[in-house]
Design an enzyme around this catalytic site. Structure first.
Site, PDB file in Angstrom:
ATOM      1  N   LEU A  34      33.933 -15.738 -39.887  1.00 56.21           N
ATOM      2  CA  LEU A  34      34.695 -16.461 -39.115  1.00 56.21           C
ATOM      3  C   LEU A  34      35.701 -15.492 -38.667  1.00 56.21           C
ATOM      4  CD1 LEU A  34      35.380 -20.188 -39.721  1.00 56.21           C
ATOM      5  CD2 LEU A  34      34.121 -19.205 -37.758  1.00 56.21           C
ATOM      6  N   ASP A  35      36.162 -15.076 -37.462  1.00 60.17           N
ATOM      7  CA  ASP A  35      37.307 -14.094 -37.003  1.00 60.17           C
ATOM      8  C   ASP A  35      38.546 -14.805 -37.942  1.00 60.17           C
ATOM      9  OD1 ASP A  35      35.679 -12.580 -36.046  1.00 60.17           O
ATOM     10  OD2 ASP A  35      35.962 -13.001 -34.006  1.00 60.17           O
ATOM     11  N   PRO A  36      39.570 -13.948 -38.143  1.00 55.11           N
ATOM     12  CA  PRO A  36      40.883 -14.328 -38.855  1.00 55.11           C
ATOM     13  C   PRO A  36      41.389 -15.252 -37.569  1.00 55.11           C
ATOM     14  CG  PRO A  36      40.620 -12.195 -39.143  1.00 55.11           C
ATOM     15  CD  PRO A  36      39.322 -12.388 -38.249  1.00 55.11           C
ATOM     16  N   ARG A  53      33.510 -15.810 -27.762  1.00 54.70           N
ATOM     17  CA  ARG A  53      34.279 -15.132 -26.819  1.00 54.70           C
ATOM     18  C   ARG A  53      33.635 -14.412 -25.733  1.00 54.70           C
ATOM     19  NH1 ARG A  53      37.341 -10.198 -30.056  1.00 54.70           N
ATOM     20  NH2 ARG A  53      36.968 -11.503 -31.769  1.00 54.70           N
TER      21      ARG A  53
END
EC number: 5.4.99.25
Length: 316
Positions: free
Chosen positions: A37-39, A175
């Protein structure tokens, strides 16, 4: 230590930072996560410990559910809130147009992976090229959007937003989906917030934050782990007797009156555990398999030592 921790990852932490912190809190040796998971994303991050790491690929391949907030009218360099603003446009669409556009993204779609991603090109992550100001040609890939649920719509606020719940196949870039929806609406968009709610059969409601895990007495933290077989949700169950269980664990195929099945969880009978050198315990997981032509074909297998350790770990 063997099992699965459902972690509610906080914003700002990388998946590896979260893993290392949980690993330290649990005093674990072998651990891994089931897809990053992205920050800037929060939510469900299943962490695997010990024998559970053998089945982590199942979660990488599983469908996911996300709650996403799209900021309409603003495009950024990274496709999310971290990037520089590239363009601002007025938001002139109607709720009906939003629904029509969302319907166009259901089912199989083609996505071009974003430059700000961990996808590799010539041994380097794409985001490294992006940070250096370089653009790399990326081949489009096919993904599937199973469902798009409209959660919120604020078209006339100073900062127009669109809230969605997305159920999608593995490899979907939310995104990119946000940018593509914004382009289809004619106003542009970027991903303002993202929270993962589900991965396969694992759900956010059963997760703990790192702070909650740390607040537990050290002797109780192990109880926060789900059993290894939590990763085998949706698998058919096959139970083997003592001789067949021992042979299966050596990698040998077994024959039986089983129907075809792609995903099978294999267990030993309760009274079969004496053949594995154990006392009376609940039926242990032996591993995964698939069934073809009446043959049980081994996939990922636990070792006898791992099975014994899991049985000891599960004792009151």
């Amino acid at each position: 230590m063997h099992g699965v921790l459902l972690l509610d990852k906080a914003l700002g932490l990388s998946s590896n930072q979260a893993l290392q912190r949980a690993k330290w809190l649990l005093r674990a040796d072998k651990a891994g996560h089931t897809g990053t998971l992205d920050p800037l994303a929060s939510g469900l991050l299943p962490l695997c410990f010990g024998a559970a790491t053998k089945f982590s690929q199942l979660q990488l391949d599983a469908d996911k559910v996300y709650a996403a907030t799209l900021r309409l009218g603003v495009r950024t360099s990274s496709g999310d809130a971290e990037g520089e603003v590239l363009e601002r446009r007025p938001v002139a669409c109607t709720p009906g147009q939003v629904q029509q556009v969302l319907a166009r993204f259901l089912g199989p779609i083609s996505q071009v992976p974003p430059m700000h991603s961990a996808l590799k090109h010539q041994g380097r992550a794409l985001y490294e090229y992006a940070r250096a100001g370089l653009e790399v040609e990326r081949a489009p890939r096919s993904v599937t959007i199973h469902a798009l649920e409209l959660l919120a719509l604020h078209l006339h606020s100073p900062e127009p937003t669109l809230g969605l719940r997305v159920r999608c196949s593995k490899g979907t870039y939310i995104r990119t989906l946000a940018e593509d929806i914004g382009a289809a609406l004619g106003c542009g968009a970027h991903l303002a917030a993202l929270r993962r709610e589900r991965s396969g059969g694992l759900v956010l409601e059963r997760s703990l934050t790192l702070e909650q895990l740390e607040a537990l007495p050290e002797g109780e933290r192990l109880q926060a782990l789900l059993p290894v077989e939590a990763l085998l949700d949706g698998h058919e169950r096959v139970t083997l007797d003592g001789d067949n269980a021992a042979r299966f664990l050596t990698g040998l195929r077994r024959r039986g009156p089983w129907p075809q099945a792609e995903r099978v969880a294999v267990y030993a009978e309760q009274d079969a555990q004496h053949a594995l050198g154990q006392g009376p315990q609940p039926a242990p997981l032996l591993g995964s398999a698939h069934i073809q032509g009446g043959e049980l074909i081994p996939g990922r297998l636990l070792s006898p030592i791992e099975i014994q350790q899991i049985q000891l770990q599960n004792q009151p």
